[in-house]
Write a protein that holds these residues in place. Sequence first.
Motif, PDB file in Angstrom:
ATOM      1  N   ASN A  88       0.830  -1.193   0.000  1.00 32.13           N
ATOM      2  CA  ASN A  88       0.000   0.000   0.000  1.00 32.13           C
ATOM      3  C   ASN A  88       0.872   1.254   0.000  1.00 32.13           C
ATOM      4  O   ASN A  88       1.357   1.700   1.025  1.00 32.13           O
ATOM      5  N   ASP A  89       1.062   1.831  -1.203  1.00 29.88           N
ATOM      6  CA  ASP A  89       1.898   3.024  -1.319  1.00 29.88           C
ATOM      7  C   ASP A  89       1.224   4.262  -0.747  1.00 29.88           C
ATOM      8  O   ASP A  89       1.906   5.209  -0.360  1.00 29.88           O
ATOM      9  N   ALA A  90      -0.088   4.270  -0.685  1.00 28.35           N
ATOM     10  CA  ALA A  90      -0.799   5.435  -0.148  1.00 28.35           C
ATOM     11  C   ALA A  90      -0.495   5.617   1.337  1.00 28.35           C
ATOM     12  O   ALA A  90      -0.300   6.749   1.799  1.00 28.35           O
ATOM     13  N   SER A  91      -0.430   4.534   2.091  1.00 29.67           N
ATOM     14  CA  SER A  91      -0.112   4.658   3.516  1.00 29.67           C
ATOM     15  C   SER A  91       1.336   5.111   3.710  1.00 29.67           C
ATOM     16  O   SER A  91       1.627   5.908   4.603  1.00 29.67           O
ATOM     17  N   THR A 145       3.062   7.022   1.615  1.00 26.37           N
ATOM     18  CA  THR A 145       3.078   8.446   1.258  1.00 26.37           C
ATOM     19  C   THR A 145       2.501   9.292   2.382  1.00 26.37           C
ATOM     20  O   THR A 145       3.044  10.339   2.734  1.00 26.37           O
ATOM     21  N   GLY A 146       1.401   8.847   2.966  1.00 32.05           N
ATOM     22  CA  GLY A 146       0.797   9.575   4.082  1.00 32.05           C
ATOM     23  C   GLY A 146       1.723   9.664   5.287  1.00 32.05           C
ATOM     24  O   GLY A 146       1.819  10.707   5.937  1.00 32.05           O
TER      25      GLY A 146
END
Length: 109
Positions: A3-6, A8-9
Motif C-alpha cells: 500500500n503506497d498510499a499509507s 506516502t501519508g
Amino acid sequence: MGNDASFTGCLLSLAMVIVTVGICTHSFKKMVVTYFVGILGISAILLPDWDFFDRDISQWTRPVTVDDVSPTDVVRRGSTRFRFYPMRTLIYGVVYSFGFYKWWNYVTH
C-alpha cells in the motif's frame, strides 16, 4: 509493501513533524534526528513481511512451511486485516514508547 498510499501519508506526516520541530527548536541537528527516527519508525511498521510476522510470537523463530498455510490464510492475503496478538502488541508498545521517550527528551532539551 503493498500500500503506497499509507507510505506516502506517513512520509507527509513525518515532513510536517520535521518542519514543526525545526520551527520550534531552531535546530537543524534536531530536525535531522527527527527525520532518521521517523524513517526508522515508518520502516519498522510498513516494511516487514507481515505474512511471516502475522503469527503467534512463539512461531517467529521457525520458517513458514506449506503445512502452516491454511486455506483461510490464502483467502485473507488480499485483505490488510491485522491479527491481534498481546505479546507482539506489548513488544511493539514498549519499543516504540522507549524510542519516542528518548526522541522527546532530545528534542525538548
